[in-house]
Design a protein around this motif. Structure first.
Motif, PDB file in Angstrom:
ATOM      1  N   SER A 185      49.677 -51.564  23.119  1.00 22.17           N
ATOM      2  CA  SER A 185      50.414 -51.095  22.187  1.00 22.17           C
ATOM      3  C   SER A 185      51.942 -51.744  22.403  1.00 22.17           C
ATOM      4  CB  SER A 185      50.722 -49.397  22.245  1.00 22.17           C
ATOM      5  OG  SER A 185      49.345 -48.828  22.196  1.00 22.17           O
ATOM      6  N   LEU A 186      52.895 -51.466  21.586  1.00 25.36           N
ATOM      7  CA  LEU A 186      54.058 -52.205  21.616  1.00 25.36           C
ATOM      8  C   LEU A 186      55.127 -50.941  21.814  1.00 25.36           C
ATOM      9  CD1 LEU A 186      53.916 -55.053  19.076  1.00 25.36           C
ATOM     10  CD2 LEU A 186      53.354 -55.116  21.530  1.00 25.36           C
ATOM     11  N   ASP A 187      56.258 -51.472  22.669  1.00 30.82           N
ATOM     12  CA  ASP A 187      57.309 -50.472  22.707  1.00 30.82           C
ATOM     13  C   ASP A 187      58.218 -50.603  21.137  1.00 30.82           C
ATOM     14  OD1 ASP A 187      60.100 -49.489  23.080  1.00 30.82           O
ATOM     15  OD2 ASP A 187      59.667 -49.498  25.225  1.00 30.82           O
ATOM     16  N   ALA A 188      58.324 -49.279  20.727  1.00 27.03           N
ATOM     17  CA  ALA A 188      58.797 -49.316  19.404  1.00 27.03           C
ATOM     18  C   ALA A 188      60.158 -49.964  19.478  1.00 27.03           C
ATOM     19  CB  ALA A 188      58.928 -47.790  18.805  1.00 27.03           C
ATOM     20  N   THR A 214      45.720 -49.634  22.286  1.00 28.49           N
ATOM     21  CA  THR A 214      45.572 -49.413  20.842  1.00 28.49           C
ATOM     22  C   THR A 214      44.211 -49.904  20.544  1.00 28.49           C
ATOM     23  OG1 THR A 214      46.281 -49.612  18.612  1.00 28.49           O
ATOM     24  CG2 THR A 214      46.997 -51.245  20.076  1.00 28.49           C
ATOM     25  N   THR A 235      43.522 -46.205  16.892  1.00 25.56           N
ATOM     26  CA  THR A 235      44.044 -45.063  17.876  1.00 25.56           C
ATOM     27  C   THR A 235      44.932 -45.771  18.553  1.00 25.56           C
ATOM     28  OG1 THR A 235      42.578 -46.082  19.675  1.00 25.56           O
ATOM     29  CG2 THR A 235      41.831 -44.073  18.378  1.00 25.56           C
ATOM     30  N   ASN A 236      45.906 -45.107  19.127  1.00 26.55           N
ATOM     31  CA  ASN A 236      47.239 -45.421  19.828  1.00 26.55           C
ATOM     32  C   ASN A 236      47.155 -44.245  21.156  1.00 26.55           C
ATOM     33  OD1 ASN A 236      49.567 -46.609  20.809  1.00 26.55           O
ATOM     34  ND2 ASN A 236      50.889 -45.378  19.368  1.00 26.55           N
ATOM     35  N   GLU A 286      46.117 -42.951  15.348  1.00 26.65           N
ATOM     36  CA  GLU A 286      47.468 -43.461  15.176  1.00 26.65           C
ATOM     37  C   GLU A 286      48.267 -42.801  13.826  1.00 26.65           C
ATOM     38  OE1 GLU A 286      48.689 -47.505  15.453  1.00 26.65           O
ATOM     39  OE2 GLU A 286      50.694 -47.215  15.533  1.00 26.65           O
ATOM     40  N   ASP A 306      51.312 -43.532  11.419  1.00 25.09           N
ATOM     41  CA  ASP A 306      52.440 -44.474  11.097  1.00 25.09           C
ATOM     42  C   ASP A 306      53.392 -43.798   9.874  1.00 25.09           C
ATOM     43  OD1 ASP A 306      54.120 -46.292  11.149  1.00 25.09           O
ATOM     44  OD2 ASP A 306      53.333 -47.630   9.512  1.00 25.09           O
ATOM     45  N   THR A 336      55.867 -45.517  21.142  1.00 24.76           N
ATOM     46  CA  THR A 336      55.139 -46.758  20.903  1.00 24.76           C
ATOM     47  C   THR A 336      54.579 -46.904  19.728  1.00 24.76           C
ATOM     48  OG1 THR A 336      52.990 -45.952  21.826  1.00 24.76           O
ATOM     49  CG2 THR A 336      54.536 -46.917  23.529  1.00 24.76           C
ATOM     50  N   ILE A 337      54.284 -48.078  19.254  1.00 25.52           N
ATOM     51  CA  ILE A 337      53.419 -48.382  18.299  1.00 25.52           C
ATOM     52  C   ILE A 337      52.150 -48.957  18.275  1.00 25.52           C
ATOM     53  CG2 ILE A 337      55.137 -48.263  16.287  1.00 25.52           C
ATOM     54  CD1 ILE A 337      55.585 -51.251  16.233  1.00 25.52           C
ATOM     55  N   GLY A 338      50.861 -48.498  17.839  1.00 28.42           N
ATOM     56  CA  GLY A 338      49.816 -49.063  17.999  1.00 28.42           C
ATOM     57  C   GLY A 338      49.667 -50.118  16.733  1.00 28.42           C
ATOM     58  N   GLY A 352      50.708 -49.149  13.291  1.00 25.42           N
ATOM     59  CA  GLY A 352      52.130 -49.199  13.082  1.00 25.42           C
ATOM     60  C   GLY A 352      52.482 -50.777  13.002  1.00 25.42           C
ATOM     61  N   VAL A 353      51.987 -51.645  13.805  1.00 28.91           N
ATOM     62  CA  VAL A 353      52.521 -52.832  13.655  1.00 28.91           C
ATOM     63  C   VAL A 353      52.102 -53.346  12.362  1.00 28.91           C
ATOM     64  CG1 VAL A 353      51.991 -55.334  14.531  1.00 28.91           C
ATOM     65  CG2 VAL A 353      52.262 -53.295  16.330  1.00 28.91           C
TER      66      VAL A 353
END
Lengths: 255, 329
Positions: free
Chosen positions: A114-117, A127, A169-170, A175, A177, B284-286, B289-290
Motif C-alpha cells: 500500500s502507499l502512504d496517502a 494490498t 483488500t488494503n 478497501e 475509496d 494508506t491507500i491500496g 485507492g491508487v
C-alpha cells in the motif's frame, strides 16, 4: 521365506510375460488395435487443471501515461497474477471431433505494498487484488485424427461467457475509496485456441490400466492462448478493465 | 535357472518386469517387517478431551482442579495364561520408573483382562494430590512449595504407567518383559515469561504492527495501547508468539498512541510490559485507492447491469430448447 517369495514372484512374472508375448505374436496389429478400442470405456467428460501468469489489462485506460503513473504498475510492478483454473466439460457430440459444454472456476491473486496517502511512498501494509473467473464454455476438440490415425495432437477451440467477481483488500479488509467499496463483478466474453498432446504413447499399457481401473481414457498436457474482453457491456472511459490476453498450461483427463 | 528366467523377462517385457519387481519388493519388505515386529503393549496416557496433548500446563488458579486422563493400549497384550499383569498407574515428581516409589501417588490398577480386551479407560488426577503438593516436606525433611502459594516456580509431575508381562511361547511362559507407558506431564507454572523485546514497528491504516522476540516460555503476545485521552493501557490484540509480529487495529489515523507488549505463557502467567514506544497510524491507500486517484471510474458492486443480459439470453434460449423438446415428444 523371503527367498521362496522372491522365486514365486519371478515365476509369476515369467508366466505373465509369456502370456503377453503370445498375444502380441499371434494377433495382427489391427486386431490388437480393434481389441483396445473395444476395451476402452465410454468417454463423455473432460477435466482440465491449469495455471497461468495472468495480467489483467487494468492499465489499458492509462497507456498514454508513463509506466510509473499507471495504477497496476505502481502497486504491483506490472507483474502477472497467478491464476489457477479447473474446467469440466461434458461432451455431447463425438463424430468429427467432439463438442462439449463446459464450466470453469478459477482464482487469481496478487499482493503489493500500500502507499502512504500523504507521501505516496510504499508502506509495510499489503494490498491485494483478487479475481474469481467463472466461465460457461462451448468447446470443440478436433480429436478425429487422434482417434482414427493415433496422431497424439489435438487442437481445440473454446468460446466462453465470463463472469468475474473481484475485490481489493488494503490490509486485511476490503478497501473503501471514498464511498466506493473495492469489490464488484464484471462480465465479458473469451476466445481460446489450444493444442493438447495426448500422453498415452509414453506407456500405452499404463494408459489402458488407468482407463480400466479409474475410467480415464486419455491424459493430456496442453497449452492454450486466451483472449478475454471484459469491458464490452456498459463500457466507461477509465473503467475497471479485467480483460487479458494470456497463456494457460495444464493437465487434462478425458473420462 | 532363476537368472535365465529373470534375464528373459527383462528382455521381453521390461515394463511388466519393473512392476512385478516393485510388487515383490513390497511383499518381501512387508514380510520382513512383520517378522521384526514385537507384539508388545504400547501404552499411552493422554487427556480425554484431547488425545493429541501429552502435557497440561496450569497455574495457581487450577490447584483444586481434577483432570481426567485416558490410558490406551494400541498393540497386543500377551495372554493372561502367563500370569495376570495389571497396568499400574501413578504420578511422580521425578522421572517414571518401573514401579511407583513410596512418595508417589498411585491410582487404581487396571486388570489385565480390561487392559488386553477393552484396551482403553480413564482415571482422574487431583492436582492438589500430586506428590509434591500433597506432601509438605521432602524425604530429607526439606519444605516443599505449595500449589497456589505466593512463590513463583515451575514444577513438573509425570503420570506414569507400566506393565510387566510374559509371552506364552507355546511351550511355556517367556521371560517377563517390562513395558512403560509414554508419561503424561503436568506442569505447574506460576513463573511469568520475560517481557517481549520490540524489534520493529510499522504504522498502518488505523492500525499498528509490532515485530518482537520472546523467550521460549511465551505462547501468546498481547498488544496494549494508550491513546491521548485514555487513563491506562488497553489490550487491543493478541497473537501467537510463533508469528513474531502482532497487529492491532481499530485505531485512529494521525493520533499518537503509546504502544507496548506483554508475553503470556501456557499457564496464563503474564509478563511485565515491554518498553513502550509511540506510534501514529497513517492513512494508506491500496490498489483501489491508487486506481481512483489515477482517474479510474469504477463504481464497484455489480455495476454493469447490461452484463446480466447474456445470462438472461442464455436462460431464454434454454427455456425455448426445453419447450421444443417437450413439443417434439
Amino acid at each position: 521365506m523371503k527367498t521362496s517369495l522372491t522365486i514365486a514372484c519371478a515365476l509369476f512374472a515369467s508366466v505373465a510375460s509369456a502370456q503377453g508375448l503370445e498375444l502380441s505374436g499371434a494377433n495382427p496389429a489391427f486386431e490388437i488395435a480393434g481389441a483396445k478400442k473395444a476395451l476402452e470405456s465410454p468417454r463423455t467428460m473432460f477435466l482440465e487443471v491449469k495455471l497461468s501468469p495472468f495480467t489483467p489489462l487494468l492499465d489499458r485506460p492509462f497507456l498514454s501515461r508513463e509506466e510509473a503513473q499507471r495504477p497496476y504498475y505502481t502497486v504491483y510492478g506490472g507483474g502477472p497474477m497467478l491464476l489457477g483454473e479447473l474446467e469440466v466439460d461434458y461432451q455431447f457430440f463425438q463424430k468429427f471431433g467432439s463438442l462439449a459444454g463446459a464450466v470453469s472456476l478459477g482464482y487469481a491473486e496478487k499482493y503489493g505494498r500500500s502507499l502512504d496517502a500523504v507521501t505516496m511512498q510504499r508502506v509495510e501494509q499489503s494490498t491485494g487484488l483478487h479475481i474469481v473467473p467463472i466461465k460457461a464454455l462451448l468447446v470443440y476438440r478436433f480429436d478425429w485424427a487422434k482417434q482414427k490415425f493415433h496422431i497424439p495432437l489435438v487442437p481445440y477451440a473454446k468460446g466462453a461467457f465470463v463472469m468475474m467477481p473481484w475485490w481489493v483488500t488494503n490490509g486485511s479488509k476490503i478497501e473503501i475509496d471514498g464511498t466506493e467499496r473495492g469489490e464488484g463483478v464484471k462480465f465479458g466474453f473469451a476466445g481460446v485456441l489450444g493444442l493438447s498432446l495426448e500422453l498415452d504413447f509414453i506407456d500405452q499399457r499404463l494408459a489402458r490400466d488407468f482407463d480400466s481401473s479409474v475410467g480415464v481414457n486419455h491424459t493430456y498436457i496442453f497449452a492454450e492462448g486466451t483472449i478475454q474482453e471484459m469491458n464490452l457491456f456498459d463500457p466507461v472511459p477509465f473503467g475497471w478493465d479485467l480483460s487479458s490476453a494470456h497463456f494457460m498450461f495444464g493437465l487434462g483427463f478425458e473420462f | 535357472m532363476g537368472l535365465s528366467v529373470a534375464f528373459n523377462l527383462l528382455k521381453s517385457e521390461p515394463l511388466m518386469t519393473l512392476r512385478l519387481a516393485t510388487l515383490c519388493s513390497f511383499l518381501v519388505g512387508s514380510v520382513a517387517l512383520a517378522q521384526n515386529t514385537t507384539l508388545s503393549p504400547q501404552i499411552s496416557i493422554t487427556r480425554v478431551d484431547d488425545p493429541n496433548i501429552d502435557t497440561y500446563t496450569f497455574g495457581a488458579a487450577n490447584c483444586n482442579d481434577t483432570i481426567t486422563l485416558r490410558w490406551s493400549n494400541t498393540l497386543l497384550i500377551p495372554t493372561t495364561a502367563c500370569g495376570a499383569p495389571p497396568l499400574k498407574l501413578w504420578s511422580t515428581s521425578g522421572e517414571c520408573q518401573k514401579e511407583p516409589g513410596t512418595s508417589d501417588v498411585r491410582y487404581s490398577e487396571v486388570p489385565s483382562l480390561t487392559f488386553s480386551s477393552i484396551r482403553q479407560g480413564s482415571f482422574t488426577v487431583k492436582i492438589s494430590e500430586l506428590p509434591d503438593f500433597k506432601n509438605t516436606t521432602t524425604a530429607d525433611g526439606g519444605m516443599l512449595q505449595a500449589c497456589g502459594g505466593a512463590e513463583q516456580f515451575t514444577k513438573t509431575h509425570r503420570v506414569c504407567g507400566s506393565v510387566e508381562y510374559a509371552i506364552n511361547t507355546g511351550i511355556g511362559c517367556g521371560t517377563p518383559t517390562f513395558q512403560a507407558a509414554t508419561p503424561f506431564k503436568l506442569v505447574y507454572d506460576t513463573q511469568p515469561p520475560t517481557a517481549p523485546v520490540i524489534t520493529g514497528d510499522t504504522a498502518q491504516d488505523q492500525a499498528v504492527k509490532l515485530n518482537f522476540t520472546v523467550d521460549s516460555d511465551t505462547t501468546t503476545v498481547l498488544l496494549e495501547v494508550k491513546g491521548p485521552t485514555d487513563a491506562d493501557y488497553v489490550q487491543i490484540a493478541q497473537g501467537a508468539s510463533s508469528n513474531l509480529s502482532v497487529r492491532g487495529d481499530g485505531l485512529q489515523n494521525n493520533v499518537l498512541y503509546s504502544v507496548r507488549l506483554r508475553a503470556s505463557d501456557a499457564a496464563g502467567n503474564v509478563s511485565e510490559p515491554s518498553v513502550e514506544i509511540e506510534m501514529r497510524p497513517i492513512k494508506t491507500i491500496g490498489f483501489f485507492g491508487v486506481w481512483g486517484q489515477a482517474g479510474g471510474t469504477e463504481a464497484g458492486g455489480c455495476s454493469t447491469s447490461a452484463g446480466i443480459m447474456p445470462l438472461l439470453l442464455l436462460a431464454f434460449a434454454f427455456r425455448r430448447a426445453r419447450k421444443q423438446v417437450r413439443k417434439d415428444s
